[in-house]
Design a protein around this motif. Structure first.
Motif, mmCIF file in Angstrom:
data_model
loop_
_atom_site.group_PDB
_atom_site.id
_atom_site.type_symbol
_atom_site.label_atom_id
_atom_site.label_comp_id
_atom_site.label_asym_id
_atom_site.label_seq_id
_atom_site.Cartn_x
_atom_site.Cartn_y
_atom_site.Cartn_z
ATOM 1 N N THR A 8 0.832 -1.204 0.000
ATOM 2 C CA THR A 8 0.000 0.000 0.000
ATOM 3 C C THR A 8 0.867 1.255 0.000
ATOM 4 O OG1 THR A 8 -1.724 -1.191 1.192
ATOM 5 C CG2 THR A 8 -1.854 1.194 1.212
ATOM 6 N N ARG A 9 1.890 1.270 0.838
ATOM 7 C CA ARG A 9 2.791 2.428 0.877
ATOM 8 C C ARG A 9 3.534 2.595 -0.444
ATOM 9 N NH1 ARG A 9 5.652 2.625 6.811
ATOM 10 N NH2 ARG A 9 3.755 3.105 7.959
ATOM 11 N N SER A 10 3.969 1.505 -1.024
ATOM 12 C CA SER A 10 4.680 1.568 -2.303
ATOM 13 C C SER A 10 3.786 2.130 -3.398
ATOM 14 C CB SER A 10 5.175 0.186 -2.703
ATOM 15 O OG SER A 10 6.102 -0.291 -1.784
ATOM 16 N N LEU A 11 2.554 1.685 -3.432
ATOM 17 C CA LEU A 11 1.610 2.176 -4.440
ATOM 18 C C LEU A 11 1.304 3.651 -4.228
ATOM 19 C CD1 LEU A 11 -0.093 1.428 -6.855
ATOM 20 C CD2 LEU A 11 -1.909 0.759 -5.293
ATOM 21 N N GLY A 12 1.162 4.060 -2.989
ATOM 22 C CA GLY A 12 0.926 5.477 -2.690
ATOM 23 C C GLY A 12 2.086 6.350 -3.122
ATOM 24 N N LEU A 13 3.302 5.893 -2.839
ATOM 25 C CA LEU A 13 4.492 6.642 -3.253
ATOM 26 C C LEU A 13 4.599 6.720 -4.769
ATOM 27 C CD1 LEU A 13 7.061 8.113 -2.423
ATOM 28 C CD2 LEU A 13 8.203 5.909 -2.349
ATOM 29 N N LEU A 14 4.276 5.641 -5.437
ATOM 30 C CA LEU A 14 4.289 5.626 -6.901
ATOM 31 C C LEU A 14 3.280 6.624 -7.465
ATOM 32 C CD1 LEU A 14 5.338 4.277 -9.493
ATOM 33 C CD2 LEU A 14 3.486 2.636 -9.248
ATOM 34 N N CYS A 15 2.098 6.678 -6.890
ATOM 35 C CA CYS A 15 1.067 7.621 -7.358
ATOM 36 C C CYS A 15 1.493 9.067 -7.148
ATOM 37 C CB CYS A 15 -0.248 7.357 -6.636
ATOM 38 S SG CYS A 15 -1.026 5.806 -7.092
ATOM 39 N N ILE A 16 2.042 9.359 -5.996
ATOM 40 C CA ILE A 16 2.482 10.732 -5.711
ATOM 41 C C ILE A 16 3.622 11.141 -6.645
ATOM 42 C CG2 ILE A 16 3.641 12.164 -3.980
ATOM 43 C CD1 ILE A 16 1.962 10.639 -1.874
ATOM 44 N N SER A 17 4.567 10.257 -6.884
ATOM 45 C CA SER A 17 5.677 10.603 -7.771
ATOM 46 C C SER A 17 5.202 10.777 -9.210
ATOM 47 C CB SER A 17 6.786 9.560 -7.682
ATOM 48 O OG SER A 17 6.331 8.300 -8.104
ATOM 49 N N GLN A 18 4.232 9.996 -9.633
ATOM 50 C CA GLN A 18 3.686 10.135 -10.986
ATOM 51 C C GLN A 18 3.003 11.492 -11.151
ATOM 52 O OE1 GLN A 18 4.160 7.923 -13.434
ATOM 53 N NE2 GLN A 18 3.139 9.258 -14.865
ATOM 54 N N ILE A 19 2.256 11.918 -10.158
ATOM 55 C CA ILE A 19 1.600 13.227 -10.210
ATOM 56 C C ILE A 19 2.644 14.341 -10.256
ATOM 57 C CG2 ILE A 19 0.189 14.840 -8.871
ATOM 58 C CD1 ILE A 19 -1.429 12.359 -7.965
ATOM 59 N N ALA A 20 3.709 14.217 -9.482
ATOM 60 C CA ALA A 20 4.761 15.234 -9.468
ATOM 61 C C ALA A 20 5.441 15.340 -10.829
ATOM 62 C CB ALA A 20 5.783 14.912 -8.383
ATOM 63 N N VAL A 21 5.741 14.208 -11.446
ATOM 64 C CA VAL A 21 6.402 14.222 -12.755
ATOM 65 C C VAL A 21 5.471 14.783 -13.825
ATOM 66 C CG1 VAL A 21 7.327 12.734 -14.563
ATOM 67 C CG2 VAL A 21 8.025 12.404 -12.209
ATOM 68 N N LEU A 22 4.213 14.405 -13.785
ATOM 69 C CA LEU A 22 3.273 14.928 -14.781
ATOM 70 C C LEU A 22 3.059 16.429 -14.626
ATOM 71 C CD1 LEU A 22 0.610 12.100 -15.057
ATOM 72 C CD2 LEU A 22 2.263 12.813 -16.771
ATOM 73 N N SER A 23 3.059 16.939 -13.404
ATOM 74 C CA SER A 23 2.906 18.380 -13.227
ATOM 75 C C SER A 23 4.110 19.119 -13.803
ATOM 76 C CB SER A 23 2.697 18.729 -11.759
ATOM 77 O OG SER A 23 3.851 18.451 -11.009
ATOM 78 N N LEU A 24 5.288 18.545 -13.656
ATOM 79 C CA LEU A 24 6.483 19.134 -14.259
ATOM 80 C C LEU A 24 6.370 19.137 -15.781
ATOM 81 C CD1 LEU A 24 9.386 20.212 -13.975
ATOM 82 C CD2 LEU A 24 10.144 17.835 -14.002
ATOM 83 N N TRP A 25 5.909 18.038 -16.341
ATOM 84 C CA TRP A 25 5.760 17.919 -17.790
ATOM 85 C C TRP A 25 4.741 18.934 -18.318
ATOM 86 C CZ3 TRP A 25 8.291 15.347 -21.493
ATOM 87 C CH2 TRP A 25 7.691 15.250 -22.738
ATOM 88 N N PHE A 26 3.591 19.040 -17.653
ATOM 89 C CA PHE A 26 2.547 19.953 -18.121
ATOM 90 C C PHE A 26 2.972 21.411 -17.980
ATOM 91 C CE2 PHE A 26 -0.639 16.439 -17.081
ATOM 92 C CZ PHE A 26 -0.614 15.983 -18.383
ATOM 93 N N SER A 27 3.699 21.751 -16.929
ATOM 94 C CA SER A 27 4.141 23.143 -16.790
ATOM 95 C C SER A 27 5.165 23.495 -17.861
ATOM 96 C CB SER A 27 4.705 23.390 -15.395
ATOM 97 O OG SER A 27 5.861 22.625 -15.178
ATOM 98 N N ALA A 28 6.036 22.555 -18.200
ATOM 99 C CA ALA A 28 6.999 22.805 -19.281
ATOM 100 C C ALA A 28 6.277 22.945 -20.614
ATOM 101 C CB ALA A 28 8.020 21.685 -19.338
ATOM 102 N N SER A 29 5.240 22.152 -20.824
ATOM 103 C CA SER A 29 4.460 22.248 -22.061
ATOM 104 C C SER A 29 3.745 23.584 -22.153
ATOM 105 C CB SER A 29 3.429 21.126 -22.119
ATOM 106 O OG SER A 29 4.059 19.884 -22.168
#
Length: 59
Positions: A8-29
């Motif tokens: 559960t913790r691993s999945l939560g960390l994966l979800c949070i990191s995915q959101i962080a990376v996508l926000s970086l991608w969208f702001s650069a776009s």
């Protein structure tokens, strides 16, 4: 710790990191067209520089 808690913790960390990376991608776009106009960059230059910048930013 139980295996369920670890998963559960691993999945939560994966979800949070995915959101962080996508926000970086969208702001650069979002700023890419403005930078292209300001520095008179062509689409080919942006296409070449953009992946390199994202690689540097996320590493």
């Amino acid at each position: 710790m139980t295996i369920v808690l670890i998963k559960t913790r691993s999945l939560g960390l994966l979800c949070i990191s995915q959101i962080a990376v996508l926000s970086l991608w969208f702001s650069a776009s979002a700023v890419a067209p403005t930078l292209a106009r300001k520095f008179s960059l062509t689409g080919e230059v942006i296409a070449g520089v953009y992946p390199v910048g994202m690689k540097i930013a996320t590493s």
